[in-house]
Scaffold this active site. Sequence first.
Site, PDB file in Angstrom:
ATOM      1  N   TYR A  18      40.788 -32.752 -23.283  1.00 19.55           N
ATOM      2  CA  TYR A  18      39.442 -33.238 -22.995  1.00 19.55           C
ATOM      3  C   TYR A  18      38.848 -32.385 -21.885  1.00 19.55           C
ATOM      4  O   TYR A  18      39.339 -32.389 -20.760  1.00 19.55           O
ATOM      5  CB  TYR A  18      39.521 -34.703 -22.574  1.00 19.55           C
ATOM      6  N   TYR A 172      40.192 -47.234 -25.514  1.00 17.98           N
ATOM      7  CA  TYR A 172      40.758 -46.573 -24.331  1.00 17.98           C
ATOM      8  C   TYR A 172      40.103 -47.080 -23.052  1.00 17.98           C
ATOM      9  O   TYR A 172      40.783 -47.466 -22.092  1.00 17.98           O
ATOM     10  CB  TYR A 172      40.559 -45.054 -24.441  1.00 17.98           C
ATOM     11  N   HIS A 173      38.788 -47.089 -23.037  1.00 11.86           N
ATOM     12  CA  HIS A 173      38.089 -47.436 -21.809  1.00 11.86           C
ATOM     13  C   HIS A 173      38.167 -48.919 -21.494  1.00 11.86           C
ATOM     14  O   HIS A 173      37.940 -49.330 -20.353  1.00 11.86           O
ATOM     15  CB  HIS A 173      36.636 -46.973 -21.900  1.00 11.86           C
ATOM     16  N   LYS A 538      25.412 -48.293  -7.039  1.00  8.33           N
ATOM     17  CA  LYS A 538      25.962 -47.155  -7.766  1.00  8.33           C
ATOM     18  C   LYS A 538      24.809 -46.181  -8.033  1.00  8.33           C
ATOM     19  O   LYS A 538      24.104 -46.292  -9.035  1.00  8.33           O
ATOM     20  CB  LYS A 538      26.616 -47.593  -9.072  1.00  8.33           C
ATOM     21  N   ASP A 542      26.642 -42.303 -12.869  1.00  9.46           N
ATOM     22  CA  ASP A 542      28.024 -42.734 -13.060  1.00  9.46           C
ATOM     23  C   ASP A 542      28.062 -44.204 -13.462  1.00  9.46           C
ATOM     24  O   ASP A 542      27.556 -45.069 -12.750  1.00  9.46           O
ATOM     25  CB  ASP A 542      28.800 -42.513 -11.759  1.00  9.46           C
ATOM     26  N   HIS A 544      31.075 -45.865 -14.335  1.00 10.25           N
ATOM     27  CA  HIS A 544      32.383 -46.483 -14.161  1.00 10.25           C
ATOM     28  C   HIS A 544      32.282 -47.501 -13.026  1.00 10.25           C
ATOM     29  O   HIS A 544      32.355 -47.169 -11.854  1.00 10.25           O
ATOM     30  CB  HIS A 544      33.438 -45.423 -13.841  1.00 10.25           C
TER      31      HIS A 544
END
Length: 668
Positions: A18, A172-173, A538, A542, A544
């Site tokens: 990746y 996955y996340h 934030k 981003d 996350h």
Amino acid sequence: MSDRYSTPRDRPWLIRTYSGHTSAEASNKLYRTNLAKGQTGLSIAFDLPTQTGYDSDHPLARGEVGKVGVPISHIDDMDALLDGLPLDQMNTSMTINATAAWLMALYVALAERRGIASETLRGTTQNDIIKEYLSRGTYIFPPGPSLRLIVDTVAFSVECMPKWNPINVCSYHLQEVGATPVQEMAFALGTAQAVLDAVRDCGQVAPARMAQVAGRVSFFVNAGIRFVEECCKLRAMSELWDQLTRERYGVEEPKLRRFRYGVQVNSLGLTEQQPENNVQRIVLEMLAVVLSKNARARAVQLPAWNEALGLPRPWDQQWALRIQQVMIHETDLLEYGDLLDGSPVVQAKVDQLIAGTREEQRRIEQQGGMVAALESGYIKRELVRSHTERLRAIERGDLKVVGVNCYAATEPSPLTECGDASILKVDPAAERQQVERLRAHRERRNAQQVKTALAALGDAARGGANVMPASVQCAKAAVTTGEWADVLRGIFGEYRPTSGIDIVTQDEGDAETVESLRHLVRETSEALGRPLKLLIGKPGLDGHSSGAEQIAVKARDIGCEVVYEGIRLSPEQIATAAQEEGVHVVGLSVLSGSHLELVSDVMDRLAAAGLGAVPVLVGGIIPSEDAAALREKGVAGVYTPKDSDLNTIMQEMVSAVRRGHDMPPARG
């Protein structure tokens, strides 16, 4: 040598890395290097402006260009990214979601420019927007229009790109933000069901083609450190997917019911402390998804040992690549049948996971399905709750993490003795150069062709037609990423999901320390004359948010008032909110590498608003040199992945407030 248990050697999985950063040209050089070293498939990382539908010169893109992926603003960027690579022979995976239809259109248009038929193209667009609302945060539109875009890409690929995987359902996340194996399975399968139902009901795909649609759905899963459980999880998902496709969609051919998945092993468990330990974690997690032949990953990409420290260098990516090659070429793993078949222990765990998943699926169905459960906030709250419980278990010491809460004594690591030279830093000039290229691109294109193509895109979106043909024409007309997304923003609107921090948890972790912190907050609030108030922001693109959410949950648990409005805020919005809310402390979370630019902007705006004395704390993946620069700027505290003790962070936060108000040290 062979024996009676041997089988013909199995074909190895695709080896991916990746990657993508700085510019299309720099990323192309990296891809060529990795392919020459034995990588067998591309896995493209796009930068945050590209993922969220902004051009590189948009104000929200400032500081974000080329940081966590490659900037792709138009077809010429895509051409430079894939220069010299044979698209009709490559297998290209693109981690892109909200703008997946656009990047897919750019890929098709580029292939046509090179004389390559779209029918020959092989690869995957991730295109799982539901998990973006829950984890990575690169959503744009509301769930309904987002699902419609996914359906359009699926229907287009059935007719024009039959070898392409138009959606890669990505659990996955979900694990990265705390999902248990049961939640990961239930939410991923629920997402796949929502997409397949929407395709079945859209009228664009004939009922006879639904088996082909199901056969092109792939998954992208996470493999954590609980080795046996992860092995069993993939066997359980294979069984559940086979049943779902057979019973709900009538897929009769076993090949089309196969659970096809790629994997990147867990990044949540990578530690900044003793980062050399990450290598054995990565190897064990990879083994969990390749050991069982009947549930083996079709493609594997591994993080580098130092991704908790920053962006990996080419040498670090080479190490991750060599781990896979040693497994494939030096071990005898591929010479045998399934090593786990017939194990009563494995089967018992698989049965347990399946039972738990079905129970969670029933809860989702009772709410009206995955999209309804997303919109109600149920799924987000459950993920925040699971992540909170994990962190509390680490805090108590019930969950051991080597080098973090046990065996912390260590020798100096030769891998990190060079400091920030052990990671890759993007040249700050790269953003300016990308913006210059973008503006030159706009100047040389045909403005009327752009206008006509965008009008056709708007007509398709408003009229309910498939947007992919119009998007391909936009790509050919030199439309930019931001222009494509802006047309759809004007029609579909934008979306802000729930934050998930409104949970009630009885799991206090270290109860004695928590009670001491509550006393400290009460004492400080009394001295302030009102409750201590924390703003969590934030800035930038981003998405996350799990770290920010856990800080919010912990701060509220110890008695603070918390202002948290989710992700993707401008520095101006954060400074304005701090002034209007009358906060005592500001916490900023930036994990995209854009901390220097964004934090400086926020602090300058706070000072201009007369709030220069309000302490600012910053969390993110921040190299030591940058941390020193932030402290020089006046940041009261800098926290990185090694600062996993939330109680310590809370204590330091309250202490910063007390110092700012000339209070004596807290009693007790």
